[in-house]
Design an enzyme around this catalytic site. Structure first.
Site: not given
Length: 596
Positions: A405-406
């Site tokens: 997620e980043g």
């Protein structure tokens, strides 16, 4: 003054407003239905998944798909899907509860959460009526498995630099896609892939690709450090033909789909990390009570108790942040008419309001889990390094969360830049608050800062000072660099860590205050002890972060002046952390489990 159920609290507003304890959602506020779904998920994992953990780890996809269908029958895949499309259409808090409980299922949980989150929500939020009708009911039951294909060999966190291209076919019926997507969870057994390509080479756009579409092939299974029971493969698109009706949302608006989905993914990841923290702590304390050295259980040793206490504190803070954020978002979502065809778009917009808080949760929770997992291995000693014991898998599986997620580095850049952008947009009066503080500091005296009367008054005072420190350093950074601040990543990292600590401190404190108001100070003693220990340590970290930030920006007389102002805000007496941690550890050891 409390906030009405659907009154908007601006994302990032915690920096400049005083939040009443009654306003925050806490785990103690879970409804009977939410608790029922928690038990349902836990029972499913205990009965169906854990006994088959070894088979799952060895990538028995037939078993994985069978378990998917069982989860679908229980409604565990469809909480976020509207009832009109075959889902349960329940609230975000229930979805968060399920994510927290599901992770005890190890790799299977990752597969499920990928499917029910970023593998399904793009269609639920951004799909047209026909796309929703065609896919959602099948995704809700596990008849079809979803996957999310964003990352490419040359573009990870920088998603918009993707090279995959899409060109409309000569007959106008299909898009022809060429490119490779990498590290795709569920790829080996997924029925569809939510993917992205640049139409005509420059319009970043989302697509739904069915697995049997011509030109779609898969790379080999990746050999991973952890989450070994998940499928991770490349999705290779070579003149892949995708029907025009499978274009998702609008041409050139793929960034909207991708980034809004990442926000909810970050919150759910935080919930998953919370669940693993609780599992690790439970295993650690039970082992510590059984393992005897020098004639006594190692749980009786002071340094082991200190570890258990710190593990519990970070778990409590993570739990407080995750459910506070879920409550903030749900306040918006509960006002959306789910029968409206634009409900999905409104949901995405509501989640985006708290993009900063979602990134904070992602960073804090993943790093808290890494700490807890590492200390679990340490408590197990040599056995913690052996695959026959639970600490080893928890440790390996935990590491991916700082990349999912980043990366945490990207999220650390997003937090302050998002806050500053919203300030320039007029959505958050951050600069006004900063300017007022700078003026007030000229005449400020530490004697003006008296702790509020009542329960946890000193911790409330330290939180108020910490907010002033964060505003002071932020104001200095903006004044120094202005539009060039986005290029000063080290400074942005300091600002981000200040904001993260603030949200963590406040979330933990407000939960304890709310508990004390409702149930009495005695009943809230465990929470209060954890808050006292955490706030004392966090305030010291905030002092160091502020000095690091200021010293990175200025020197000489200017720095001396700034440090003199900072000194006014950092006077405090540390708590007796040894006494507090002994009390916390004693409760954990007696319960043989996490207890807030």
């Amino acid at each position: 003054m409390t906030t009405a159920k659907n009154e908007l609290v601006a994302g990032g507003g915690f920096l400049i407003r005083e939040t009443p304890p009654q306003e925050v959602f806490t785990p103690e506020d879970l409804s009977e239905e939410q608790q029922m779904m928690r038990k349902l998920t836990r029972d499913f994992i205990e009965a169906e998944v854990k006994p088959k953990a070894e088979q799952i780890e060895h990538q028995d996809w037939d078993l994985t798909l069978t378990l998917f269908k069982k989860a679908g029958e229980l409604g565990l895949l469809s909480v976020d899907i509207p009832t009109k499309y075959g889902g349960l259409g329940l609230d975000l808090i229930t979805s968060t509860v399920i994510a927290e409980q599901m992770v005890e299922g190890g790799s299977f949980a990752i597969s499920v959460l990928d499917h029910s989150g970023i593998g399904s929500l793009p269609i639920a939020w951004f799909g047209n009526t026909e796309q929703k009708a065609r896919y959602l009911s099948l995704l809700a039951t596990g008849a079809k498995i979803g996957s999310y294909a964003l990352t490419e060999p040359g573009s990870g966190s920088d998603a918009l630099s993707a090279k995959t291209k899409a060109v409309l076919s000569s007959d106008g019926k299909s898009y022809i896609l060429n490119g490779t997507k990498q590290f795709i969870t569920n790829a080996g057994f997924a029925d569809l892939y939510i993917t992205y390509a640049k139409v005509d080479g420059d319009k970043f756009t989302a697509f739904i690709i069915d697995k049997d579409a011509p030109g779609v092939t898969l790379g080999p299974e990746e050999k991973k450090m952890g989450i070994k029971g998940t499928s991770t493969r490349s999705v290779i698109l070579e003149n892949a033909r995708v029907p025009v009706e499978n274009l998702l949302y609008e041409i050139g608006k793929g960034h909207k789909v991708a980034f809004d989905l990442l926000n909810i993914g970050r919150l759910k990841l935080g919930a998953g990390c919370l669940g693993l923290c609780k599992l690790a702590l439970r295993e650690a304390v039970r082992y510590a009570k059984q393992r005897t050295q020098f004639g006594q259980p190692i749980a009786s040793f002071g340094l082991i108790q200190k570890k258990l206490a710190e593990m519990a504190i970070r778990t409590y803070v993570t739990e407080s942040m995750v459910y506070r954020t879920a409550g903030l978002i749900e306040r918006i979502l509960s006002g959306i008419d789910q029968e409206d065809e634009r409900a999905g778009l409104e949901t995405a917009k509501g989640v985006e309001e708290y993009a900063v808080e979602c990134s904070i949760n992602k960073v804090y929770a993943s790093e808290a889990l890494d700490y807890v997992a590492d200390e679990t291995v340490q408590i197990f000693g040599g056995y913690g390094y052996i695959a026959d014991f639970p600490a080893e898998r928890i440790y390996r599986d935990a590491r991916i969360n700082r990349l999912f997620e980043g990366t945490n580095e990207i999220n650390r850049l997003l937090i302050p830049t998002t806050l500053f952008r919203r300030t320039l947009q007029g959505r958050l009066p951050l600069f006004i608050a900063t300017q007022k503080l700078m003026a007030d500091l000229l005449a400020y005296s530490p004697s003006q800062e008296e702790a509020p009367k009542g329960h946890l008054g000193e911790q409330i005072r330290l939180l108020q000072l910490a907010k002033k420190i964060a505003l002071m350093v932020s104001g200095a950074a903006v004044q120094k660099y202005r539009e060039r601040l986005q290029d000063e990543q080290e400074i942005l990292g300091v600002l981000s860590d200040l904001v993260i600590e603030l949200f963590a401190m406040e979330s933990a404190l407000l939960r304890a205050l709310k508990s004390a108001e409702r149930d009495g100070e005695g009943a809230a003693e465990s929470k209060s002890d954890m808050v006292k220990a955490y706030v004392s340590d966090a305030f010291a970290r905030i002092d160091l972060l502020a000095k690091e930030g200021l010293a990175s920006m200025e020197e000489g007389d200017t720095l001396w002046t700034q440090l003199s102002a900072l000194k006014k805000l950092t006077r405090y007496t540390p708590s007796n952390s040894t006494r507090l941690r002994r009390a916390i550890a004693r409760r954990i050891i007696e319960a043989e489990d996490y207890r807030a």
